[in-house]
Enzyme design. Structure first.
Site, mmCIF file in Angstrom:
data_model
loop_
_atom_site.group_PDB
_atom_site.id
_atom_site.type_symbol
_atom_site.label_atom_id
_atom_site.label_comp_id
_atom_site.label_asym_id
_atom_site.label_seq_id
_atom_site.Cartn_x
_atom_site.Cartn_y
_atom_site.Cartn_z
ATOM 1 N N TYR A 14 2.377 0.683 -16.185
ATOM 2 C CA TYR A 14 1.482 0.162 -17.218
ATOM 3 C C TYR A 14 1.146 1.226 -18.272
ATOM 4 O O TYR A 14 0.521 0.910 -19.274
ATOM 5 C CB TYR A 14 0.197 -0.370 -16.585
ATOM 6 C CG TYR A 14 0.439 -1.593 -15.746
ATOM 7 C CD1 TYR A 14 0.170 -2.865 -16.239
ATOM 8 C CD2 TYR A 14 0.963 -1.483 -14.471
ATOM 9 C CE1 TYR A 14 0.401 -3.993 -15.467
ATOM 10 C CE2 TYR A 14 1.215 -2.599 -13.703
ATOM 11 C CZ TYR A 14 0.928 -3.857 -14.197
ATOM 12 O OH TYR A 14 1.182 -4.968 -13.434
ATOM 13 N N ASP A 60 5.621 -3.740 0.726
ATOM 14 C CA ASP A 60 6.190 -5.048 1.083
ATOM 15 C C ASP A 60 5.637 -5.560 2.401
ATOM 16 O O ASP A 60 5.384 -6.764 2.565
ATOM 17 C CB ASP A 60 7.719 -4.991 1.104
ATOM 18 C CG ASP A 60 8.273 -3.811 1.888
ATOM 19 O OD1 ASP A 60 9.182 -4.016 2.698
ATOM 20 O OD2 ASP A 60 7.793 -2.677 1.681
ATOM 21 N N ASP A 76 -1.593 -5.102 -8.803
ATOM 22 C CA ASP A 76 -1.445 -6.350 -9.550
ATOM 23 C C ASP A 76 -0.929 -7.448 -8.628
ATOM 24 O O ASP A 76 -1.468 -8.563 -8.572
ATOM 25 C CB ASP A 76 -0.479 -6.116 -10.713
ATOM 26 C CG ASP A 76 -0.623 -7.159 -11.817
ATOM 27 O OD1 ASP A 76 -1.409 -8.107 -11.651
ATOM 28 O OD2 ASP A 76 0.050 -7.025 -12.851
#
Length: 492
Positions: free
Chosen positions: A153, A351, A375
């Protein structure tokens, strides 16, 4: 009403100083933002009035951003708005449109970076009665600390075929050829080879126009940025008496960015918070020794790592030294079961974490993670407790006191001015804001009101549709404004 004059919230000695009548800037937002703000501000004022009997109140000061700002001033994010948040410290905003084309990529990202709001704080909890896709949504009670200023970002991203991308590729080819070789299509020759293999021969592809087209992204992750985020997460967990902090990362692949985030996070825990924290690995070592006081360091090492017997002598030696070091350093302060009352610091691969927050949510409490992981996790968890329409958020700099509380959903322009949408995200963001200000009595009333309104099946169309689909015959659909009325009524 208190006769005191309105004033700014300030920061002194590391703590917020909140006057009885603070000036709080707000951005009502685009699309459905005005509908949501009109409903939410009545809830905030109602909670403050009821909690403090007129001794405290908020002076709301509108500032502009997004479409309303552009239509009024020709600027998507006027300097006056940024200055208001800088000077008044604490504010709240609705959803904003991201400008199409050039200019600021995201107004939300711009505000975070301009004010260095390095923590994106996302609490996730379920309200009884809210439809959920999981069997036990009540098990989902987590707080996410998402690093807000680094990772992808930060915006270091170069388009394929651009001069900037070519510069990076050329530098890699010249200075770091081994790393350049990892880029599969970094040269036209490589592209031809791969296409030829896929299509049955070089003669079929040799005349194809295959310019080098590789997008390049740079992912900055710093020690300072990582450690101030983890520090904030640990302080929050200790203050709120939470059980654990989990560092979520992808360090098994990105060892020197995501893996470094994990290592730097543990470093903060075992230095700045040594007396109040224990790492999960340390708890294994201490627990093994407590269960068997005669256990040797080597036997302990074998228990904490099942692959011990397959290690090289050097690897075994390092693990045995780790065991000995832990027992020597914290055996007296954390041993004999004392570690069980400490804050647990652990980590999880991203994950696996995304799977286990769904299948084993009770294993997670406070989560500290980098920007992109945060996010994904925030939205995945929001789905478990009713969706982002009811998920609050905040962007905070704990060092300066600056904080912007915000809706986590989009603008939904097709529902604008219809008085239909769920104002829950902004209402709960305001609850977070009041709690951040130290006005916990008013914050508690908002939670009470939300609990009561939803439990009474008085909900907006989004929840009404889902509740009916689950066979709920008592649900009653209300407007956005009427939901605010219901929340205020249930504060009593």
């Amino acid at each position: 009403m208190s006769g005191s004059s309105a004033g700014a919230i300030t920061m002194s000695g590391g703590a917020l100083k909140v006057p009885d009548r603070p000036i709080i800037p707000f951005i009502e937002g685009d699309g459905t933002g005005p509908d949501i703000w009109r409903a939410s501000v009545r809830v905030f004022d109602g909670a403050v009035a009821k909690a403090y009997g007129g001794k405290r109140s908020i002076e709301w000061r509108e500032v502009l951003a997004g479409e309303k700002a552009f239509n009024t001033t020709g600027n998507w994010l006027p300097e006056e708005t940024v200055s208001a948040f800088k000077n008044l410290l604490v504010g709240i905003k609705g959803p904003l449109t991201t400008p199409v084309g050039g200019g600021i990529r995201s107004l939300n990202v711009a505000l975070r970076q301009m004010l260095d709001l390095y923590v994106c704080l996302r609490p996730v909890r379920w309200f009884k009665g809210v439809p959920s896709p999981v069997k036990k949504p009540g098990d989902c009670d987590m707080v996410i600390f998402r690093e807000n200023t680094e990772d992808i970002y930060a915006g270091i991203d170069f388009a394929a075929g651009s001069p900037e991308a070519k510069i990076i590729l050329d530098v890699l080819a010249e200075k770091l050829p081994k790393d350049f070789n990892k880029i599969r299509f970094g040269t036209r020759e490589k592209a031809l080879d791969y296409f030829a293999a896929a299509m049955g021969g070089m003669d079929k592809v040799k005349d194809m126009p295959l310019p080098v087209a590789v997008g390049i992204g740079i992912k900055p992750v710093s020690k300072y940025g990582s450690q101030r985020l983890v520090w904030a997460a640990i302080e929050y967990a200790l203050t709120e008496k939470r059980r654990s902090v989990t560092l979520v990362h992808k360090g098994n692949i990105m060892k020197f960015t995501e893996g470094a985030f994990k290592d730097w996070g543990y470093e903060v825990a075992v230095t700045a918070f040594r007396d109040r924290c224990v790492t999960e690995r340390e708890s294994w070592i201490l627990g093994n020794k407590e269960a068997n006081p005669d256990l040797s360091a080597e036997a302990n090492a074998r228990m904490i790592d099942p692959g011990f017997d397959m290690m090289t002598p050097d690897q075994k030696g390092r693990l045995v030294k780790e065991v000995e070091g832990v027992l020597a350093a914290i055996g007296a302060t954390h041993g004999k079961g004392q570690w069980k009352s400490k804050l647990m610091i652990k980590d999880s691969i991203a994950d696996i974490a995304l799977q286990q927050v769904l299948t084993r949510p009770k294993d997670f409490d406070v989560i500290a993670t980098l920007n992109l992981n945060g996010d994904y996790l925030s939205d995945a968890l929001a789905a478990q407790i009713g969706g982002i329409g009811i998920a609050p958020g905040a962007n905070i700099n704990y060092a300066t006191g600056h904080a912007i509380f915000e809706a986590t959903h989009g603008t939904a322009p097709k529902y604008a001015n219809l008085d239909q949408v769920n104002p829950g995200s902004v209402i709960l963001s305001g609850e977070m804001m009041l709690r951040y200000m130290g006005w916990t009595e008013a914050a508690d009333l908002i939670i009470k009101g939300m609990d009561g309104a939803i439990d009474a099946r008085t909900v907006t169309y989004d929840f009404e549709r889902l509740m009916k689909a689950e066979g709920d015959t008592k649900v009653r659909k209300v407007k956005c404004s009427e939901f605010a009325d219901a929340v205020i009524a249930h504060m009593a």
